[in-house]
Design an enzyme around this catalytic site. Structure first.
Site, PDB file in Angstrom:
ATOM      1  N   ASN A  10      54.880  -3.628  35.812  1.00  0.00           N
ATOM      2  CA  ASN A  10      55.594  -3.114  36.977  1.00  0.00           C
ATOM      3  C   ASN A  10      56.980  -3.763  36.937  1.00  0.00           C
ATOM      4  O   ASN A  10      57.145  -4.911  37.347  1.00  0.00           O
ATOM      5  CB  ASN A  10      54.812  -3.508  38.233  1.00  0.00           C
ATOM      6  CG  ASN A  10      55.443  -2.968  39.499  1.00  0.00           C
ATOM      7  OD1 ASN A  10      56.554  -2.428  39.469  1.00  0.00           O
ATOM      8  ND2 ASN A  10      54.746  -3.114  40.618  1.00  0.00           N
ATOM      9  N   LYS A  17      56.222  -7.646  37.002  1.00  0.00           N
ATOM     10  CA  LYS A  17      54.857  -8.077  37.332  1.00  0.00           C
ATOM     11  C   LYS A  17      53.945  -7.523  36.261  1.00  0.00           C
ATOM     12  O   LYS A  17      54.143  -6.391  35.811  1.00  0.00           O
ATOM     13  CB  LYS A  17      54.424  -7.491  38.683  1.00  0.00           C
ATOM     14  CG  LYS A  17      54.958  -8.233  39.869  1.00  0.00           C
ATOM     15  CD  LYS A  17      54.256  -7.730  41.128  1.00  0.00           C
ATOM     16  CE  LYS A  17      55.197  -7.798  42.296  1.00  0.00           C
ATOM     17  NZ  LYS A  17      55.022  -6.775  43.286  1.00  0.00           N
ATOM     18  N   ARG A  94      54.161   1.297  35.709  1.00  0.00           N
ATOM     19  CA  ARG A  94      54.391   1.903  37.008  1.00  0.00           C
ATOM     20  C   ARG A  94      55.792   2.498  36.986  1.00  0.00           C
ATOM     21  O   ARG A  94      56.767   1.784  36.712  1.00  0.00           O
ATOM     22  CB  ARG A  94      54.310   0.846  38.106  1.00  0.00           C
ATOM     23  CG  ARG A  94      54.637   1.430  39.454  1.00  0.00           C
ATOM     24  CD  ARG A  94      54.656   0.373  40.525  1.00  0.00           C
ATOM     25  NE  ARG A  94      54.897   0.996  41.807  1.00  0.00           N
ATOM     26  CZ  ARG A  94      55.526   0.400  42.812  1.00  0.00           C
ATOM     27  NH1 ARG A  94      55.961  -0.830  42.688  1.00  0.00           N
ATOM     28  NH2 ARG A  94      55.714   1.026  43.938  1.00  0.00           N
ATOM     29  N   HIS A 183      54.250   5.103  46.828  1.00  0.00           N
ATOM     30  CA  HIS A 183      52.956   4.395  46.947  1.00  0.00           C
ATOM     31  C   HIS A 183      51.790   5.310  46.574  1.00  0.00           C
ATOM     32  O   HIS A 183      50.649   5.075  46.999  1.00  0.00           O
ATOM     33  CB  HIS A 183      52.693   3.896  48.392  1.00  0.00           C
ATOM     34  CG  HIS A 183      53.571   2.791  48.850  1.00  0.00           C
ATOM     35  ND1 HIS A 183      53.958   2.666  50.179  1.00  0.00           N
ATOM     36  CD2 HIS A 183      54.143   1.759  48.208  1.00  0.00           C
ATOM     37  CE1 HIS A 183      54.725   1.596  50.308  1.00  0.00           C
ATOM     38  NE2 HIS A 183      54.857   1.035  49.120  1.00  0.00           N
ATOM     39  N   HIS A 211      49.138   2.489  54.261  1.00  0.00           N
ATOM     40  CA  HIS A 211      49.480   1.432  53.294  1.00  0.00           C
ATOM     41  C   HIS A 211      50.544   0.563  53.961  1.00  0.00           C
ATOM     42  O   HIS A 211      51.713   0.939  54.048  1.00  0.00           O
ATOM     43  CB  HIS A 211      49.999   2.071  52.000  1.00  0.00           C
ATOM     44  CG  HIS A 211      50.466   1.078  50.982  1.00  0.00           C
ATOM     45  ND1 HIS A 211      49.809   0.856  49.790  1.00  0.00           N
ATOM     46  CD2 HIS A 211      51.523   0.232  50.973  1.00  0.00           C
ATOM     47  CE1 HIS A 211      50.428  -0.074  49.110  1.00  0.00           C
ATOM     48  NE2 HIS A 211      51.486  -0.473  49.806  1.00  0.00           N
ATOM     49  N   GLY A 213      52.264  -2.738  53.643  1.00  0.00           N
ATOM     50  CA  GLY A 213      52.666  -3.951  52.946  1.00  0.00           C
ATOM     51  C   GLY A 213      54.053  -4.308  53.425  1.00  0.00           C
ATOM     52  O   GLY A 213      54.419  -3.989  54.562  1.00  0.00           O
ATOM     53  N   GLY A 215      56.680  -2.941  52.025  1.00  0.00           N
ATOM     54  CA  GLY A 215      56.976  -1.514  52.179  1.00  0.00           C
ATOM     55  C   GLY A 215      55.752  -0.883  52.811  1.00  0.00           C
ATOM     56  O   GLY A 215      54.643  -1.374  52.614  1.00  0.00           O
ATOM     57  N   ARG A 244      62.869  -2.373  55.956  1.00  0.00           N
ATOM     58  CA  ARG A 244      63.433  -1.024  56.086  1.00  0.00           C
ATOM     59  C   ARG A 244      63.196  -0.471  57.480  1.00  0.00           C
ATOM     60  O   ARG A 244      62.131  -0.695  58.069  1.00  0.00           O
ATOM     61  CB  ARG A 244      62.799  -0.062  55.068  1.00  0.00           C
ATOM     62  CG  ARG A 244      63.046  -0.427  53.627  1.00  0.00           C
ATOM     63  CD  ARG A 244      62.607   0.707  52.705  1.00  0.00           C
ATOM     64  NE  ARG A 244      62.559   0.266  51.327  1.00  0.00           N
ATOM     65  CZ  ARG A 244      61.444   0.155  50.600  1.00  0.00           C
ATOM     66  NH1 ARG A 244      60.275   0.492  51.121  1.00  0.00           N
ATOM     67  NH2 ARG A 244      61.509  -0.258  49.368  1.00  0.00           N
ATOM     68  N   MET A 286      54.203 -10.712  58.588  1.00  0.00           N
ATOM     69  CA  MET A 286      53.413 -10.463  59.796  1.00  0.00           C
ATOM     70  C   MET A 286      52.707 -11.723  60.303  1.00  0.00           C
ATOM     71  O   MET A 286      52.487 -11.885  61.499  1.00  0.00           O
ATOM     72  CB  MET A 286      52.415  -9.331  59.512  1.00  0.00           C
ATOM     73  CG  MET A 286      51.746  -8.764  60.720  1.00  0.00           C
ATOM     74  SD  MET A 286      52.884  -8.226  62.038  1.00  0.00           S
ATOM     75  CE  MET A 286      53.385  -6.605  61.473  1.00  0.00           C
ATOM     76  N   ARG A 287      52.364 -12.643  59.383  1.00  0.00           N
ATOM     77  CA  ARG A 287      51.717 -13.898  59.816  1.00  0.00           C
ATOM     78  C   ARG A 287      52.654 -14.691  60.720  1.00  0.00           C
ATOM     79  O   ARG A 287      52.256 -15.210  61.765  1.00  0.00           O
ATOM     80  CB  ARG A 287      51.352 -14.764  58.604  1.00  0.00           C
ATOM     81  CG  ARG A 287      50.199 -14.253  57.826  1.00  0.00           C
ATOM     82  CD  ARG A 287      50.137 -14.888  56.469  1.00  0.00           C
ATOM     83  NE  ARG A 287      51.170 -14.335  55.604  1.00  0.00           N
ATOM     84  CZ  ARG A 287      51.133 -14.328  54.279  1.00  0.00           C
ATOM     85  NH1 ARG A 287      50.134 -14.889  53.661  1.00  0.00           N
ATOM     86  NH2 ARG A 287      52.086 -13.778  53.570  1.00  0.00           N
ATOM     87  N   GLY A 333      49.059  -5.646  52.082  1.00  0.00           N
ATOM     88  CA  GLY A 333      49.103  -6.991  52.667  1.00  0.00           C
ATOM     89  C   GLY A 333      48.816  -7.059  54.158  1.00  0.00           C
ATOM     90  O   GLY A 333      47.951  -7.829  54.601  1.00  0.00           O
ATOM     91  N   GLY A 335      47.834  -4.364  56.177  1.00  0.00           N
ATOM     92  CA  GLY A 335      46.661  -3.543  56.505  1.00  0.00           C
ATOM     93  C   GLY A 335      45.350  -4.232  56.184  1.00  0.00           C
ATOM     94  O   GLY A 335      44.368  -4.117  56.918  1.00  0.00           O
ATOM     95  N   GLU A 387      46.472  -1.245  42.819  1.00  0.00           N
ATOM     96  CA  GLU A 387      47.325  -0.333  42.057  1.00  0.00           C
ATOM     97  C   GLU A 387      47.245  -0.618  40.559  1.00  0.00           C
ATOM     98  O   GLU A 387      47.278   0.296  39.747  1.00  0.00           O
ATOM     99  CB  GLU A 387      48.769  -0.444  42.560  1.00  0.00           C
ATOM    100  CG  GLU A 387      48.935   0.203  43.926  1.00  0.00           C
ATOM    101  CD  GLU A 387      50.247  -0.154  44.603  1.00  0.00           C
ATOM    102  OE1 GLU A 387      50.318  -1.268  45.169  1.00  0.00           O
ATOM    103  OE2 GLU A 387      51.172   0.650  44.564  1.00  0.00           O
TER     104      GLU A 387
HETATM  105  P1  AMP Z   1      52.308  -6.388  50.150  1.00  0.00           P
HETATM  106  O1  AMP Z   1      53.668  -5.750  50.085  1.00  0.00           O
HETATM  107  O2  AMP Z   1      51.188  -5.401  50.140  1.00  0.00           O
HETATM  108  O3  AMP Z   1      52.119  -7.503  49.152  1.00  0.00           O
HETATM  109  O4  AMP Z   1      52.238  -7.091  51.582  1.00  0.00           O
HETATM  110  C1  AMP Z   1      53.045  -8.204  51.895  1.00  0.00           C
HETATM  111  C2  AMP Z   1      52.977  -8.485  53.371  1.00  0.00           C
HETATM  112  O5  AMP Z   1      51.624  -8.659  53.796  1.00  0.00           O
HETATM  113  C3  AMP Z   1      53.669  -9.789  53.776  1.00  0.00           C
HETATM  114  O6  AMP Z   1      55.019  -9.589  54.031  1.00  0.00           O
HETATM  115  C4  AMP Z   1      52.922 -10.169  55.026  1.00  0.00           C
HETATM  116  O7  AMP Z   1      53.625  -9.654  56.141  1.00  0.00           O
HETATM  117  C5  AMP Z   1      51.599  -9.442  54.966  1.00  0.00           C
HETATM  118  N1  AMP Z   1      50.460 -10.359  54.933  1.00  0.00           N
HETATM  119  C6  AMP Z   1      49.910 -10.966  53.865  1.00  0.00           C
HETATM  120  N2  AMP Z   1      48.867 -11.747  54.240  1.00  0.00           N
HETATM  121  C7  AMP Z   1      48.762 -11.623  55.576  1.00  0.00           C
HETATM  122  C8  AMP Z   1      47.887 -12.181  56.563  1.00  0.00           C
HETATM  123  N3  AMP Z   1      46.895 -13.013  56.246  1.00  0.00           N
HETATM  124  N4  AMP Z   1      48.075 -11.802  57.851  1.00  0.00           N
HETATM  125  C9  AMP Z   1      49.076 -10.963  58.184  1.00  0.00           C
HETATM  126  N5  AMP Z   1      49.920 -10.406  57.300  1.00  0.00           N
HETATM  127  C10 AMP Z   1      49.778 -10.733  56.015  1.00  0.00           C
END
Ligand code: AMP
Length: 406
Positions: A10, A17, A94, A183, A211, A213, A215, A244, A286-287, A333, A335, A387
């Protein structure tokens, strides 16, 4: 010796990655990330997943993608997984934008590469990096099948009514302006996995996939085929994301240019990199946002509420598009991990047959699972996306076919 290993790449503009998988049993052999390519402070993080090898890190300048891939090859070789091994069956890439032409994963030849290049004007931020990754990998192993798996492919089944913007048709066609969606590999994988979780065939199930994340995108999937998705010409449209804005009145752009004096590039950066959650409250994780809300931070609360409000609008919209919904699936992430997001997104939608069980929602697991109560007419699922496995599966299937035909 059978060839069942697939390297998944990727390639981003300054990162690569990678994962090496063995498709004999879908296991992961190694994974890693090269970051800040082209800078003095490049970093390669490599994680062997066989034996008891610990994570390794290299820092120092990695000049370009070629140097990055060579460094990855060295790390893999150190684990006995060298890219010159006859066990490597193919490399899967990808590729973000496949336009209308690429509706399926495709074995890359010169003509395919030229077509991916032709799409650069509609994907200037993504396709050039993907092309560099492909060129580099082809130079490294010219004898191996290399397969492009497109982020847009799953969405090519969208009807024109969903895919077209309501603008002058001739202008739109001349510049290939339409909704492509992204996605797609994740939406395809998760919608199928959701059907499996319900014990049904994908053809028999209507699913809304969320989805979420950094994004984020939603899709409406009828009988295994995408009928609408929230990202458009670019990944900017739709949900509120980490950085975004998602949907806004296009006139905001004219206003910022004419009245605010911002250049087109500044507005592009503003909407893609400095908006969404980070623009609203200064954090895109989100954490961290949940932690701040727990401490009574109003700005974080408002950012969360705006995020959820948009999500609800898409759930409602796609419910109407599908007519009948069997399940809503949360992935990526946020979701997969953020129970408060799932709870808030579905809250108040009982009349639509939607509900979340508080206890089930609170369980942490890497497995696909239902979090709706038994009585719920529409099931709510958490389905971890994968993915890389999807890209590897599709690459392996095509490489096997290419082998048979040669
Ligand atoms: P992704 O792009 O799918 O890797 O998602 C990344 C995002 O997932 C991060 O910016 C976080 O906001 C969110 N994330 C990851 N772990 C957690 C968690 N335990 N609780 C809440 N949000 C999380």
């Amino acid at each position: 010796m059978s060839s069942s290993r697939i390297l998944v790449l990727n390639s981003g503009s300054s990162s690569v990655k990678y994962q090496l998988l063995d498709m004999a049993d879908s296991s992961r052999l190694a994974m890693g990330l090269v970051e800040r390519i082209g800078e003095e402070t490049s970093r390669l993080k490599h994680t062997p997943l066989t034996g008891d090898g610990a994570e390794r890190e290299r820092t120092g300048p990695i000049a370009d993608h070629e140097a990055a891939l060579k460094a990855v090859a060295e790390e893999l070789a150190a684990d006995g997984l060298g890219l010159d091994s006859p066990e490597l069956a193919a490399i899967g890439h990808r590729v973000v934008h496949g336009g209308l032409k690429f509706t399926e994963p495709t074995v890359i030849d010169d003509a395919v590469l030229a077509e991916i290049e032709r799409l650069v004007p509609v994907a200037p931020l993504h396709n050039p990096a993907n092309i560099t990754g492909i060129r580099t990998a082809r130079a490294l192993r010219p004898d191996l099948p290399q397969v492009a798996v497109f982020d847009t492919a799953f969405h090519t089944t969208m009807p024109e009514s969903a895919a077209r913007y309501a603008i002058d048709v001739a202008t739109a066609d001349e510049h290939r302006v339409r909704r492509y969606g992204f996605h797609g590999t994740s939406h395809a994988y998760v919608s199928r996995a959701t059907a499996k979780l319900l014990g049904k065939a994908p053809e028999d199930v209507n699913v809304i996939v969320l989805h979420l994340g950094n994004g984020a995108s939603a899709s409406a999937v009828r009988g295994g085929k995408c009928v609408d998705t929230s990202m458009g010409l670019t990944p900017l449209e739709g949900l509120v994301m980490g950085t975004r804005s998602g949907d806004l009145d296009p006139a905001v752009i004219f206003h910022l240019a004419r009245v605010g004096g911002l250049s087109i590039d500044e507005i592009d950066t503003l909407l893609n990199k400095k908006s969404g959650l980070i623009g609203l409250c200064g954090d895109n994780d989100m954490r961290e946002i949940r932690r701040r809300i727990d401490e009574g931070d109003e700005q974080a609360r408002l950012a969360f509420d705006i995020y959820i409000h948009r999500l609800k609008k898409y759930i409602g919209g796609y419910y109407a598009v599908l007519g009948r919904v069997d399940a809503i699936a949360f992935t990526a992430g946020v979701g997969e991990n953020a129970a408060p997001v799932r709870e808030a997104a579905v809250a108040g939608l009982e009349e639509l047959g939607l509900a979340v069980d508080g206890d089930l929602n609170g369980v942490r697991s890497d497995e696909p699972r239902l979090i709706s109560p038994e009585y719920a007419r529409v099931k709510v699922a958490v389905v971890p996306t994968d993915e890389e496995l999807e890209i590897a599966t599709q690459t392996y299937a095509l490489a096997a076919l290419a082998g048979k035909n040669s």
